[in-house]
Motif scaffolding. Sequence first.
Motif, PDB file in Angstrom:
ATOM      1  N   GLY A  27       0.811  -1.218   0.000  1.00  0.00           N
ATOM      2  CA  GLY A  27       0.000   0.000   0.000  1.00  0.00           C
ATOM      3  C   GLY A  27       0.839   1.261   0.000  1.00  0.00           C
ATOM      4  O   GLY A  27       0.524   2.220  -0.701  1.00  0.00           O
ATOM      5  N   ALA A  28       1.900   1.253   0.809  1.00  0.00           N
ATOM      6  CA  ALA A  28       2.701   2.469   1.001  1.00  0.00           C
ATOM      7  C   ALA A  28       4.144   2.213   0.561  1.00  0.00           C
ATOM      8  O   ALA A  28       4.449   1.211  -0.084  1.00  0.00           O
ATOM      9  N   GLY A  29       5.017   3.180   0.908  1.00  0.00           N
ATOM     10  CA  GLY A  29       6.446   2.993   0.682  1.00  0.00           C
ATOM     11  C   GLY A  29       6.835   2.911  -0.783  1.00  0.00           C
ATOM     12  O   GLY A  29       6.159   3.438  -1.664  1.00  0.00           O
ATOM     13  N   GLY A  89      10.970   9.414   1.000  1.00  0.00           N
ATOM     14  CA  GLY A  89       9.911   8.966   1.899  1.00  0.00           C
ATOM     15  C   GLY A  89      10.510   8.611   3.250  1.00  0.00           C
ATOM     16  O   GLY A  89      11.360   9.339   3.770  1.00  0.00           O
ATOM     17  N   ALA A  90      10.108   7.462   3.806  1.00  0.00           N
ATOM     18  CA  ALA A  90      10.611   7.056   5.125  1.00  0.00           C
ATOM     19  C   ALA A  90      12.127   6.851   5.068  1.00  0.00           C
ATOM     20  O   ALA A  90      12.641   6.219   4.142  1.00  0.00           O
ATOM     21  N   LEU A  91      12.821   7.361   6.074  1.00  0.00           N
ATOM     22  CA  LEU A  91      14.286   7.260   6.086  1.00  0.00           C
ATOM     23  C   LEU A  91      14.795   6.361   7.218  1.00  0.00           C
ATOM     24  O   LEU A  91      15.899   5.833   7.121  1.00  0.00           O
ATOM     25  N   GLU A 129       6.131   4.106  14.472  1.00  0.00           N
ATOM     26  CA  GLU A 129       7.185   5.087  14.158  1.00  0.00           C
ATOM     27  C   GLU A 129       8.008   4.640  12.944  1.00  0.00           C
ATOM     28  O   GLU A 129       8.481   3.505  12.897  1.00  0.00           O
ATOM     29  N   LEU A 130       8.199   5.548  11.980  1.00  0.00           N
ATOM     30  CA  LEU A 130       9.034   5.246  10.815  1.00  0.00           C
ATOM     31  C   LEU A 130      10.265   6.147  10.756  1.00  0.00           C
ATOM     32  O   LEU A 130      11.055   6.072   9.820  1.00  0.00           O
ATOM     33  N   GLY A 131      10.415   7.003  11.751  1.00  0.00           N
ATOM     34  CA  GLY A 131      11.589   7.880  11.797  1.00  0.00           C
ATOM     35  C   GLY A 131      11.780   8.364  13.219  1.00  0.00           C
ATOM     36  O   GLY A 131      10.804   8.771  13.862  1.00  0.00           O
ATOM     37  N   TYR A 210      -6.698   5.568   4.278  1.00  0.00           N
ATOM     38  CA  TYR A 210      -5.976   4.936   3.172  1.00  0.00           C
ATOM     39  C   TYR A 210      -4.523   4.675   3.551  1.00  0.00           C
ATOM     40  O   TYR A 210      -3.876   5.507   4.185  1.00  0.00           O
ATOM     41  N   HIS A 211      -4.002   3.537   3.103  1.00  0.00           N
ATOM     42  CA  HIS A 211      -2.632   3.133   3.404  1.00  0.00           C
ATOM     43  C   HIS A 211      -1.754   3.490   2.206  1.00  0.00           C
ATOM     44  O   HIS A 211      -1.800   2.807   1.176  1.00  0.00           O
ATOM     45  N   GLY A 212      -1.014   4.592   2.327  1.00  0.00           N
ATOM     46  CA  GLY A 212      -0.138   4.982   1.227  1.00  0.00           C
ATOM     47  C   GLY A 212      -0.636   6.169   0.430  1.00  0.00           C
ATOM     48  O   GLY A 212      -0.148   6.426  -0.673  1.00  0.00           O
ATOM     49  N   SER A 213      -1.585   6.934   0.991  1.00  0.00           N
ATOM     50  CA  SER A 213      -2.077   8.101   0.242  1.00  0.00           C
ATOM     51  C   SER A 213      -0.988   9.179   0.140  1.00  0.00           C
ATOM     52  O   SER A 213      -0.799   9.793  -0.917  1.00  0.00           O
ATOM     53  N   GLY A 214      -0.246   9.384   1.241  1.00  0.00           N
ATOM     54  CA  GLY A 214       0.823  10.400   1.226  1.00  0.00           C
ATOM     55  C   GLY A 214       1.940  10.022   0.266  1.00  0.00           C
ATOM     56  O   GLY A 214       2.471  10.872  -0.454  1.00  0.00           O
ATOM     57  N   CYS A 215       2.283   8.731   0.237  1.00  0.00           N
ATOM     58  CA  CYS A 215       3.340   8.255  -0.675  1.00  0.00           C
ATOM     59  C   CYS A 215       2.898   8.449  -2.121  1.00  0.00           C
ATOM     60  O   CYS A 215       3.683   8.855  -2.983  1.00  0.00           O
TER      61      CYS A 215
HETATM   62  N1  PLP Z   1       6.709   4.640   3.916  1.00  0.00           N
HETATM   63  C1  PLP Z   1       6.598   3.409   4.436  1.00  0.00           C
HETATM   64  C2  PLP Z   1       7.699   2.428   4.258  1.00  0.00           C
HETATM   65  C3  PLP Z   1       5.466   3.065   5.129  1.00  0.00           C
HETATM   66  O1  PLP Z   1       5.373   1.839   5.613  1.00  0.00           O
HETATM   67  C4  PLP Z   1       4.428   4.036   5.314  1.00  0.00           C
HETATM   68  C5  PLP Z   1       3.207   3.717   6.044  1.00  0.00           C
HETATM   69  O2  PLP Z   1       2.945   2.694   6.556  1.00  0.00           O
HETATM   70  C6  PLP Z   1       4.585   5.291   4.787  1.00  0.00           C
HETATM   71  C7  PLP Z   1       5.728   5.546   4.097  1.00  0.00           C
HETATM   72  C8  PLP Z   1       3.555   6.366   4.928  1.00  0.00           C
HETATM   73  O3  PLP Z   1       2.346   5.982   4.412  1.00  0.00           O
HETATM   74  P1  PLP Z   1       1.181   7.041   4.124  1.00  0.00           P
HETATM   75  O4  PLP Z   1       1.333   7.456   2.697  1.00  0.00           O
HETATM   76  O5  PLP Z   1      -0.061   6.262   4.378  1.00  0.00           O
HETATM   77  O6  PLP Z   1       1.399   8.185   5.053  1.00  0.00           O
END
Ligand code: PLP
Length: 264
Positions: A27-29, A89-91, A129-131, A210-215
């Motif tokens: 969904g995301a990342g 994205g996530a670091l 937490e992703l960061g 939604y899972h991954g809307s920001g990505c």
């Molecule tokens: N990046 C990774 C690896 C994630 O696992 C997630 C959310 O689980 C996100 C980014 C951010 O997701 P979103 O676009 O839902 O904020």
Amino acid sequence: MQNSPSSPAEQRNGVVLCISGHDPSGGAGIQADIETLQALGQPAASLITCLTAQNSYSLRDLQTVDVALLQSQADTLLADQRVSGIKLGALGNGAVARFAAGIIRRLRETQPDLPVVVDPVLVAGSGGELGDEAVVEVLLGEILPLATLATPNQVESQRLGPSSTLLEDGCQWLLLTDTDSSSGKTITHRLHGPGDSLHTFEVPRLPGAYHGSGCTLASALAGYLAQGETVPDAVSLGLDFTHHCLEQARVLGAGQLFPNRRWQ
Ligand code: PLP
């Protein structure tokens, strides 16, 4: 064996380099980034910052990738491919965040106008937490001052501090979602830019989570910028693209819905 580019357009075109984490649910990342760019017809390359264990409703584990390997991947990639945009994205941790800042600085030496979209991911949609704090420090001190456009969500905005400071410190454009309209039929996104400029974008409010809307949004923005759109036009197009992905979202797990990036 080396191939020569088959047309002048291919010589001009580069890849959008996505520096993001892996979400096994899809969904995301990084998978969200690649699917989005694919939908826009934009080639993508990827450096995966961290591996996670998660599904549509919970984040259980995160392991960052060794920076020496990331550096080796980057050196190998950049010796070969032209980059026409970067999406972060996530670091995961401070060392990976510093690595990402170094890649931006390195590419900007020869491409000062290279568009860089920063999604300052700190928490998963499910709350994990992703960061850590070190990532926040590097985002504030090194990465956001290099950003063409940053797209913090409300939680991230609170952790990063006032938008005026981020803009004063060098982030060129900041896209924020207006909390005041959060109960209405539309959501207002505000794009703050150079010289106190402000563009607003209204999109219909959708009911789901939604899972991954920001990505999806951030990588669409990077794709449109790499294809030569101005920032306000890229935001308009990116919001529209993302809205359609969410409108067509699928139930693929028990938690958040999955954006459908192949709605077209
Ligand atoms: N990046 C990774 C690896 C994630 O696992 C997630 C959310 O689980 C996100 C980014 C951010 O997701 P979103 O676009 O839902 O904020």
